[in-house]
Design an enzyme around this catalytic site. Structure first.
Site, PDB file in Angstrom:
ATOM      1  N   SER A  75     -33.660 -79.665  49.833  1.00  0.00           N
ATOM      2  CA  SER A  75     -34.850 -79.646  48.984  1.00  0.00           C
ATOM      3  C   SER A  75     -36.156 -79.498  49.747  1.00  0.00           C
ATOM      4  CB  SER A  75     -34.891 -80.909  48.130  1.00  0.00           C
ATOM      5  OG  SER A  75     -34.761 -82.059  48.931  1.00  0.00           O
ATOM      6  N   LYS A 104     -34.366 -78.157  37.088  1.00  0.00           N
ATOM      7  CA  LYS A 104     -35.099 -77.296  38.019  1.00  0.00           C
ATOM      8  C   LYS A 104     -35.058 -75.860  37.490  1.00  0.00           C
ATOM      9  CE  LYS A 104     -35.158 -80.894  41.266  1.00  0.00           C
ATOM     10  NZ  LYS A 104     -34.422 -81.752  42.180  1.00  0.00           N
ATOM     11  N   HIS A 161     -31.029 -77.505  43.716  1.00  0.00           N
ATOM     12  CA  HIS A 161     -32.030 -76.444  43.888  1.00  0.00           C
ATOM     13  C   HIS A 161     -31.422 -75.042  43.856  1.00  0.00           C
ATOM     14  CE1 HIS A 161     -35.389 -79.112  44.749  1.00  0.00           C
ATOM     15  NE2 HIS A 161     -34.469 -79.886  45.311  1.00  0.00           N
TER      16      HIS A 161
END
Ligand SMILES: *Cc1c(COP(=O)(O)O)cnc(C)c1O
Length: 385
Positions: free
Chosen positions: A180, A239, A208
């Site tokens: 991240s 996300k 991610h």
């Protein structure tokens, strides 16, 4: 006497080390352009990688679902909280991931912490990459298993640790797929080799990477061609999918075990069904519009090259997460402020979020950024060198 007066002292200490954090309030939707604390800014600080958080199709799905299902879910999934939309999303996620089953959690944090704690206990050992996300670390602690940190992406060190693991009942290797802060990818092929050699379980957090990496957007395991060697895949809906919630994908037995034993699943109220409607809409978009992720990664590569040419160190990033390595925390804050003055938001990341000496600006690129926005950022960074 106020028993909490120590907090005032601690806050002063944070202030003195310029480590005290404060909330900013955004008054426009989450997108590439935003107004925050009264200032209009280009937003290089979100995880909304595909620009779906404010997509009208997600909003419409939520409104439709709320009209049909109401808002609150009223109970944990195992009691009466599990609605038809939750079930539909779990089935779609399993289909998307190509696994037997999937299970929804109210956040990616809960999915990570709850899953790890349900898969390991006293008498077991967990190997955790030093740069893994806080939720993975918290899961390790909650499990009460022995925990061994290994240096970031260092399979040699991990192999040495595993060679000494025969006294343990079970072994679990835990890693982020796409890290991240550094924006680099775990060596999942080598990790899978080690997992097989030492009969360990391999758990990968794709927070991610879901929606961004892999031909179908399933993440780093797909990108590296090792999906069938990863036993536990965790993703987030918060996300690239622009929604909220986390999920685990894997075998039917794994999912049955988690729904019986993962405490954040068992003892927490289900998210509203409408949340699942948003994620279903987002999944459809990422399947129908693969050009979003392709364009994002192409542009990220060009930006990394350009920043490198300017003399910035972007570390080991190979993704849409591009750390601009500064080292000194004060310099990182100053650079962030300079960019802010030019209308661009890039958060400065300092210890303890990153190790000492690794302060950086965390630049995250999204589909919503225009070529002009990126060009302006490059110009601003060029003049700050
Ligand atoms: C953000 C993040 C999570 C937590 O996901 P949420 O859905 O935001 O709770 C888990 N793992 C990693 C690596 C993350 O960056």
């Amino acid at each position: 006497m106020n028993p909490l007066s120590w907090i005032d002292d601690e806050l002063v200490a944070l202030e003195q080390n310029t480590l005290r954090r404060r909330l900013r309030t955004r008054v426009t939707p989450q997108s590439a352009q935003m107004t925050i604390d009264g200032r209009e800014l280009v937003n290089f600080g979100s995880n909304d990688y595909l620009g779906l958080a404010a997509d009208p199709r997600l909003a419409a799905a939520v409104i439709g679902a709320v009209e049909h299902d109401g808002w609150g879910s009223g109970a944990s999934p195992l009691v009466t909280g599990h609605a038809a939309l939750h079930r539909q999303l779990e089935e779609r996620l399993a289909e998307f991931e190509g696994t037997e089953a999937a299970l929804l959690f109210s956040s990616g944090f809960a999915a990570n912490a709850g899953t790890i704690a349900a898969l390991a206990g006293p008498g077991d050992v967990i190997y955790c990459d030093r740069k893994n996300h806080a939720s993975l670390w918290d899961g390790c602690r909650l499990s009460r298993a022995d925990v061994r940190a290994y240096p970031h992406n260092d399979c040699g060190q991990l192999a040495e640790l595993l060679a000494k693991s025969s006294k343990y009942r079970r072994r679990l290797i835990v890693t982020d797929g796409l890290f991240s802060m550094d924006g680099d990818i775990a060596p999942l092929g080598e990790l899978a080799d080690l997992a097989e050699r030492y009969e360990a379980t391999l758990l990968v957090d794709e927070a991610h990477a879901t929606g961004v990496f892999g031909a179908h957007g399933r993440g780093t395991a797909e990108h590296l061609g090792v999906e069938d060697r990863v036993h536990v895949r965790i993703g987030t809906l918060s996300k690239a999918l622009g929604s909220i919630g986390g999920f685990v994908a894997g075998s039917r037995a794994l999912i049955e075990w988690l729904l019986n034993r993962a405490r954040p699943y068992v003892f927490s109220t289900a998210a509203p069904a409408a949340v699942a409607a948003a994620a279903l809409a987002a999944l459809e978009i990422i399947q129908k519009e693969p050009q979003r992720r392709r364009a994002l990664l192409t542009r990220a590569e060009a930006l990394r090259t350009e920043l490198g040419r300017q003399g910035w160190n972007v570390g080991a990033s190979t993704s849409q997460i591009i750390p601009i390595m500064v080292g000194d925390p004060d310099r990182a804050v100053k650079l962030s402020q300079q960019l802010l003055a030019r209308g661009m938001f890039l958060p400065a990341i300092r210890p303890p979020t990153v190790p000492e000496g690794e302060a950086c600006l965390r630049l995250s690129l999204t589909s919503g950024h225009t070529a002009e926005m990126v060009a302006e950022l490059v110009t601003a960074l060029g003049s700050s060198r």
